[in-house]
Design a protein around this motif. Sequence first.
Motif, PDB file in Angstrom:
ATOM      1  N   ASP A  80      44.220 -38.473  25.786  1.00  0.00           N
ATOM      2  CA  ASP A  80      45.243 -38.203  26.828  1.00  0.00           C
ATOM      3  C   ASP A  80      44.680 -36.687  27.376  1.00  0.00           C
ATOM      4  O   ASP A  80      45.283 -35.889  26.637  1.00  0.00           O
ATOM      5  N   LEU A  81      44.496 -36.626  28.613  1.00  0.00           N
ATOM      6  CA  LEU A  81      44.364 -35.294  28.872  1.00  0.00           C
ATOM      7  C   LEU A  81      45.608 -34.411  28.978  1.00  0.00           C
ATOM      8  O   LEU A  81      45.448 -33.210  28.828  1.00  0.00           O
ATOM      9  N   GLU A  82      46.502 -35.026  29.480  1.00  0.00           N
ATOM     10  CA  GLU A  82      48.003 -34.233  29.484  1.00  0.00           C
ATOM     11  C   GLU A  82      48.156 -33.858  28.034  1.00  0.00           C
ATOM     12  O   GLU A  82      48.916 -32.613  27.886  1.00  0.00           O
ATOM     13  N   SER A  83      48.007 -34.697  27.296  1.00  0.00           N
ATOM     14  CA  SER A  83      48.221 -34.092  25.660  1.00  0.00           C
ATOM     15  C   SER A  83      47.266 -32.946  25.260  1.00  0.00           C
ATOM     16  O   SER A  83      47.901 -32.065  24.529  1.00  0.00           O
ATOM     17  N   ILE A  84      46.056 -32.890  25.795  1.00  0.00           N
ATOM     18  CA  ILE A  84      45.231 -32.001  25.543  1.00  0.00           C
ATOM     19  C   ILE A  84      45.620 -30.675  26.157  1.00  0.00           C
ATOM     20  O   ILE A  84      45.752 -29.630  25.483  1.00  0.00           O
ATOM     21  N   LYS A  85      46.050 -30.744  27.382  1.00  0.00           N
ATOM     22  CA  LYS A  85      46.620 -29.592  28.099  1.00  0.00           C
ATOM     23  C   LYS A  85      47.827 -29.044  27.337  1.00  0.00           C
ATOM     24  O   LYS A  85      47.998 -27.714  27.445  1.00  0.00           O
ATOM     25  N   ALA A  86      48.761 -29.910  26.932  1.00  0.00           N
ATOM     26  CA  ALA A  86      49.734 -29.403  26.198  1.00  0.00           C
ATOM     27  C   ALA A  86      49.516 -28.683  25.039  1.00  0.00           C
ATOM     28  O   ALA A  86      50.084 -27.552  24.683  1.00  0.00           O
ATOM     29  N   VAL A  87      48.431 -28.855  24.352  1.00  0.00           N
ATOM     30  CA  VAL A  87      48.084 -28.153  23.322  1.00  0.00           C
ATOM     31  C   VAL A  87      47.385 -26.928  23.692  1.00  0.00           C
ATOM     32  O   VAL A  87      47.501 -25.997  23.211  1.00  0.00           O
ATOM     33  N   VAL A 117      34.499 -24.648  23.986  1.00  0.00           N
ATOM     34  CA  VAL A 117      34.869 -25.827  23.660  1.00  0.00           C
ATOM     35  C   VAL A 117      35.050 -26.741  24.897  1.00  0.00           C
ATOM     36  O   VAL A 117      34.785 -27.767  25.097  1.00  0.00           O
ATOM     37  N   LEU A 118      36.068 -25.909  25.803  1.00  0.00           N
ATOM     38  CA  LEU A 118      36.208 -26.382  27.073  1.00  0.00           C
ATOM     39  C   LEU A 118      35.182 -26.607  27.893  1.00  0.00           C
ATOM     40  O   LEU A 118      34.754 -27.749  28.482  1.00  0.00           O
ATOM     41  N   GLN A 119      34.100 -25.858  27.710  1.00  0.00           N
ATOM     42  CA  GLN A 119      33.068 -26.157  28.698  1.00  0.00           C
ATOM     43  C   GLN A 119      32.105 -27.136  28.027  1.00  0.00           C
ATOM     44  O   GLN A 119      31.488 -28.000  28.935  1.00  0.00           O
ATOM     45  N   ARG A 120      31.939 -27.137  26.862  1.00  0.00           N
ATOM     46  CA  ARG A 120      31.187 -28.480  26.233  1.00  0.00           C
ATOM     47  C   ARG A 120      31.579 -29.619  26.442  1.00  0.00           C
ATOM     48  O   ARG A 120      30.800 -30.581  26.619  1.00  0.00           O
ATOM     49  N   HIS A 121      32.957 -29.746  26.539  1.00  0.00           N
ATOM     50  CA  HIS A 121      33.558 -31.202  26.958  1.00  0.00           C
ATOM     51  C   HIS A 121      33.810 -31.177  28.380  1.00  0.00           C
ATOM     52  O   HIS A 121      34.537 -32.242  28.505  1.00  0.00           O
ATOM     53  N   GLY A 122      33.615 -30.362  29.159  1.00  0.00           N
ATOM     54  CA  GLY A 122      33.543 -30.707  30.695  1.00  0.00           C
ATOM     55  C   GLY A 122      35.040 -30.575  31.135  1.00  0.00           C
ATOM     56  O   GLY A 122      35.342 -31.188  32.039  1.00  0.00           O
ATOM     57  N   ILE A 123      36.237 -29.877  30.441  1.00  0.00           N
ATOM     58  CA  ILE A 123      37.484 -29.972  30.805  1.00  0.00           C
ATOM     59  C   ILE A 123      37.981 -28.508  31.043  1.00  0.00           C
ATOM     60  O   ILE A 123      39.117 -28.170  30.978  1.00  0.00           O
ATOM     61  N   GLU A 124      37.127 -27.519  31.422  1.00  0.00           N
ATOM     62  CA  GLU A 124      37.548 -26.141  31.467  1.00  0.00           C
ATOM     63  C   GLU A 124      38.573 -25.972  32.873  1.00  0.00           C
ATOM     64  O   GLU A 124      39.199 -24.953  32.989  1.00  0.00           O
ATOM     65  N   LYS A 125      38.538 -27.047  33.792  1.00  0.00           N
ATOM     66  CA  LYS A 125      39.534 -27.125  34.867  1.00  0.00           C
ATOM     67  C   LYS A 125      41.136 -26.886  34.380  1.00  0.00           C
ATOM     68  O   LYS A 125      41.788 -26.405  34.938  1.00  0.00           O
ATOM     69  N   ILE A 126      41.325 -27.586  32.931  1.00  0.00           N
ATOM     70  CA  ILE A 126      42.814 -27.738  32.560  1.00  0.00           C
ATOM     71  C   ILE A 126      43.231 -26.180  32.429  1.00  0.00           C
ATOM     72  O   ILE A 126      44.424 -25.819  32.285  1.00  0.00           O
ATOM     73  N   ALA A 127      42.148 -24.873  32.558  1.00  0.00           N
ATOM     74  CA  ALA A 127      42.636 -23.637  32.118  1.00  0.00           C
ATOM     75  C   ALA A 127      42.914 -22.845  33.601  1.00  0.00           C
ATOM     76  O   ALA A 127      43.123 -21.582  33.369  1.00  0.00           O
ATOM     77  N   GLU A 128      42.795 -23.750  34.779  1.00  0.00           N
ATOM     78  CA  GLU A 128      42.968 -23.064  36.075  1.00  0.00           C
ATOM     79  C   GLU A 128      44.213 -22.717  36.199  1.00  0.00           C
ATOM     80  O   GLU A 128      44.656 -21.554  37.151  1.00  0.00           O
TER      81      GLU A 128
END
Length: 267
Positions: A80-87, A117-128
């Motif tokens: 769940d991406l929302e849970s990852i964002k919460a962490v 870690v964010l970049q390797r997993h392709g989810i760096e957008k959660i940091a925007e």
Amino acid sequence: MSAETDKAAFEQKYVTTNVKLEAPTYSSDLIRELRKELCALDPVEFKYLSYAVLSALLIGAHRGDFVPKMFEEVIEEESDLESIKAVFYRIRECVMAIYAFVGIPWVVPSCLGIVNVLQRHGIEKIAEETFRGPIDGERLLAEGKQITEKVYRGVNNNEVRDMLSIGFPEMRKGIAVIVWGYNIGGAVNSGVLLDREVELLVATAIIGGGATRQSKSHIKASLGMGNRLDVVNKIIEIAMRFTSWNQTPVNPIDFDQLVEEMDSAKA
């Protein structure tokens, strides 16, 4: 070059450079056990906050290199991406709250590791998404003073700030504006953390770093802000265990004595 080789090369260059040669390597079992104990205090509150508490402890103890590894385990096990964002948001606000208390050279490696870690997993957008607006010095000064008064209300160490005002007035103003107004005030206003949780993270980082006098002050502040006795006591216990395992033991803290001192001050 393989992905694992790239990862190792990045860590060696940016993340683990400051780690002592004889320091123990990351133990997933230990981190999971410490988190389990935190969650046992309150499964709802510590579901995500536990990662911020552990980040504060790890960075405070100069093992910020462990934080990206802990965060990557979350990504690998959570769909769940929302849970990852919460962490992530809680770890990021933790970093903002504690970096001035720990020191930038010990904080930045953990940040760079998390970015990787964010970049390797392709989810760096959660940091925007960010939570702080422009730096308005006068507004932040007022907010910083207000937060400082609230945090240190039950600590009884006004003489420290008074002495700083004599010899280092600009330093004291900078602390009020940036550390308390922008960093800590921003963490509270973000809606990601409660004010008592932010102070708990600050206390955790200071305990992990072994600053005995400041640890005692911020333990009292954490209790004064509304953190439960068993929560703060568990933080101290976990910090003692981790720093001992890390071969960087800190001075023992008499928690019961600090509670007695607070009770006496109220009488």
